[in-house]
Design a protein around this motif. Structure first.
Motif, PDB file in Angstrom:
ATOM      1  N   ILE A  23       0.849  -1.186   0.000  1.00  0.00           N
ATOM      2  CA  ILE A  23       0.000   0.000   0.000  1.00  0.00           C
ATOM      3  C   ILE A  23       0.887   1.239   0.000  1.00  0.00           C
ATOM      4  O   ILE A  23       1.914   1.289   0.680  1.00  0.00           O
ATOM      5  CB  ILE A  23      -0.950  -0.008   1.223  1.00  0.00           C
ATOM      6  CG1 ILE A  23      -1.996   1.104   1.113  1.00  0.00           C
ATOM      7  CG2 ILE A  23      -0.189   0.089   2.528  1.00  0.00           C
ATOM      8  CD1 ILE A  23      -3.087   1.013   2.146  1.00  0.00           C
ATOM      9  N   ASP A  27      -2.513   5.820  -0.435  1.00  0.00           N
ATOM     10  CA  ASP A  27      -3.593   4.873  -0.180  1.00  0.00           C
ATOM     11  C   ASP A  27      -3.821   4.673   1.316  1.00  0.00           C
ATOM     12  O   ASP A  27      -4.951   4.465   1.761  1.00  0.00           O
ATOM     13  CB  ASP A  27      -3.297   3.535  -0.846  1.00  0.00           C
ATOM     14  CG  ASP A  27      -3.388   3.605  -2.354  1.00  0.00           C
ATOM     15  OD1 ASP A  27      -4.132   4.467  -2.853  1.00  0.00           O
ATOM     16  OD2 ASP A  27      -2.709   2.821  -3.045  1.00  0.00           O
ATOM     17  N   ASP A  31      -7.292   5.337   3.267  1.00  0.00           N
ATOM     18  CA  ASP A  31      -7.914   4.359   4.159  1.00  0.00           C
ATOM     19  C   ASP A  31      -8.469   5.040   5.405  1.00  0.00           C
ATOM     20  O   ASP A  31      -9.587   4.738   5.861  1.00  0.00           O
ATOM     21  CB  ASP A  31      -6.889   3.301   4.580  1.00  0.00           C
ATOM     22  CG  ASP A  31      -7.056   1.998   3.817  1.00  0.00           C
ATOM     23  OD1 ASP A  31      -8.118   1.801   3.213  1.00  0.00           O
ATOM     24  OD2 ASP A  31      -6.124   1.175   3.829  1.00  0.00           O
ATOM     25  N   THR A 318      -6.480  -3.052  -1.287  1.00  0.00           N
ATOM     26  CA  THR A 318      -5.986  -1.678  -1.419  1.00  0.00           C
ATOM     27  C   THR A 318      -7.040  -0.738  -1.990  1.00  0.00           C
ATOM     28  O   THR A 318      -6.795   0.458  -2.128  1.00  0.00           O
ATOM     29  CB  THR A 318      -4.735  -1.633  -2.322  1.00  0.00           C
ATOM     30  OG1 THR A 318      -5.058  -2.195  -3.594  1.00  0.00           O
ATOM     31  CG2 THR A 318      -3.591  -2.402  -1.709  1.00  0.00           C
ATOM     32  N   LYS A 320      -7.979  -0.355  -4.901  1.00  0.00           N
ATOM     33  CA  LYS A 320      -7.535   0.262  -6.149  1.00  0.00           C
ATOM     34  C   LYS A 320      -7.823  -0.640  -7.344  1.00  0.00           C
ATOM     35  O   LYS A 320      -7.226  -0.489  -8.400  1.00  0.00           O
ATOM     36  CB  LYS A 320      -6.038   0.566  -6.083  1.00  0.00           C
ATOM     37  CG  LYS A 320      -5.681   1.678  -5.127  1.00  0.00           C
ATOM     38  CD  LYS A 320      -4.229   2.055  -5.204  1.00  0.00           C
ATOM     39  CE  LYS A 320      -3.911   2.793  -6.478  1.00  0.00           C
ATOM     40  NZ  LYS A 320      -2.508   3.272  -6.503  1.00  0.00           N
TER      41      LYS A 320
END
Length: 448
Positions: A23, A27, A31, A318, A320
């Motif tokens: 990560i 990111d 979070d 993640t 993503k």
């Protein structure tokens, strides 16, 4: 004691050093922001107006402070600080957090010392952690009458008073100090801060459109909203449900602009997890659908995936990307491909205009009203709307428009709707022309 045992338990070093490697710092920050937005959604899922998230970043510290409700001491004890999501954890109720590692992984990624303060109607407490001390902390247990020293994974909390706190209203305060050297260097980099600002504005655009206020070092962020044309052209719409996941697929046309914004956008519980995708993952270049090309620059596709139980979403850890092997995503992809196939023939017609193609794209963008991402999710649709309605291509109008310029301005929607109604205008475009020519007529009267 059974000697035929092979130990399989994890180590704290693994969580501190290894699980943070997949990560990025950006990111990790996102979070933490997701946790705040999950709280905002509990307070009022319809609008986040009045709620805020303030981010402060420097080479010495990282702070996220919100008024999004906080989390209870019971939640902290049983779930929030656990490594992984316990089987008995309550349903996430539309959150983005999924595996129970986001907050801890983010904090370990950023620095070596952190504090987390939470205030609710019933609780006000704080957890302070020195990561190096926590890593080395052990405790003694008795197993088969034999004392054994093991890693102590527990965190300690303290109740705090109003006089000794960072929160004046219900919310969460997270502060990380003793930053890792590479993180401290990044936090001094203006380019990093600018990129982080853009990432937050894009990836959390849905929440920003719902009026949450996010600041980064005292600078208020704006939404990078995705809009689809919705007047002369009508988007493809379809919605359904599978395995506890509700989905809605919308596809149509968007501004010419930068080619990097063309493609598919996928939201999981309102968090953008796949952005402007033009790969096989969203159907491009697969059977019956061409690879993405500049001819398709106006293509916009939006997918909303929503689940009460977040584990049902085809979401990576993640956030993503999408798990393209999941059954739910395979089902949704069928409609995404259908939508793309609906729109490609019209985009090819534009290309056949040759030198006038770009003029037509700009003309269409000028004439169209646009529907925002929040409205796209809530607009009522009917089953028969499972098709894209293309606008009529008027080549004579394209030629005439070379003599024209575009005048644009923004007004509040409720005022515009009232004026549109009273003026008899059928569209915002017509309303703009009506008000402009009204001004010209007034000028003529004054000059007589």
């Amino acid at each position: 004691m059974d000697e035929n045992i092979i130990q399989g338990n994890p180590t704290k070093t693994f969580f501190i050093e290894m699980i943070t490697r997949d990560i990025s710092i950006k990111d990790a920050i996102l979070d933490l922001l997701d946790n705040s937005i999950d709280g905002a959604n509990i307070i009022n899922p319809l609008t986040y107006e009045g709620l805020y998230i303030n981010i402060t970043i420097s080479k010495d510290e990282f702070i996220v402070n919100d008024n999004c409700g906080g989390f209870s001491l019971d939640t902290a004890k049983k779930y929030a600080f656990r490594f992984g999501r316990p089987d008995d954890a309550p349903e996430a109720k539309g959150s983005v957090g999924r595996f129970g590692i986001g907050m801890k992984r983010a904090l370990f990624k950023i620095g070596k010392t952190f504090e987390v303060e939470s205030k609710t109607d019933n609780d006000h407490f704080e957890v302070n952690v020195d990561v190096n001390e926590w890593r080395n902390k052990t405790k003694t247990i008795k197993q088969n009458e034999v004392e054994k020293e093991i890693e102590d994974w527990d965190f300690r909390y303290v109740n705090i008073t109003e006089e000794n706190c960072n929160l004046s209203e219900n919310g969460t305060y997270v502060k990380v100090t003793n930053l890792h050297s590479e993180v401290a260097d990044l936090f001094e980099d203006e380019e990093f801060l600018s990129t982080l600002k853009g990432d937050i504005e894009r990836l959390l655009n849905f929440s920003l459109e719902k009026k949450i206020k996010i600041t980064l070092n005292d600078q208020e962020l704006d939404s990078k909203d995705i809009k689809v044309f919705n007047e002369q052209s009508e988007p493809y719409f379809y919605e359904g449900e599978k395995d506890g996941v509700k989905f809605r697929v919308i596809a149509g046309l968007g501004e010419v602009g930068n080619p990097s914004v063309s493609g598919w956008y996928i939201y999981c519980n309102d968090r953008l997890v796949l952005e402007a995708d033009k790969t096989e993952a969203t159907g491009w270049g697969t059977s019956g659908i061409p690879k993405w090309h500049m001819d398709y620059v106006m293509f916009r596709g939006i997918v909303f995936l929503d689940a009460e139980e977040t584990i049902n979403l085809p979401l990576t850890t993640t956030k993503k990307g999408i798990d393209t092997t999941s059954d739910i995503y395979k089902s949704v992809l069928v409609y995404m491909r259908e939508a793309t196939s609906n729109i490609i023939p019209f985009l090819k017609q534009i290309t056949k205009l040759g030198d006038e193609a770009n003029n037509y794209r700009k003309l269409l963008a000028e004439q169209e009203t646009k529907i925002s991402v929040v409205d796209m999710k809530s607009v009522p649709i009917s089953p028969e709307k499972r098709k894209f309605t293309a606008p009529e291509i008027d080549t004579d109008l394209i030629a005439q428009r070379k003599e024209f310029v575009r005048i644009a301005y923004d007004v509040k929607k409720d005022i515009a709707n009232k004026v549109k109604y009273h003026s008899g205008s059928k569209s915002y475009k017509e309303l703009g022309e009506t008000t402009f020519y009204y001004y010209i007529k007034m000028e003529d009267l004054e000059n007589e």
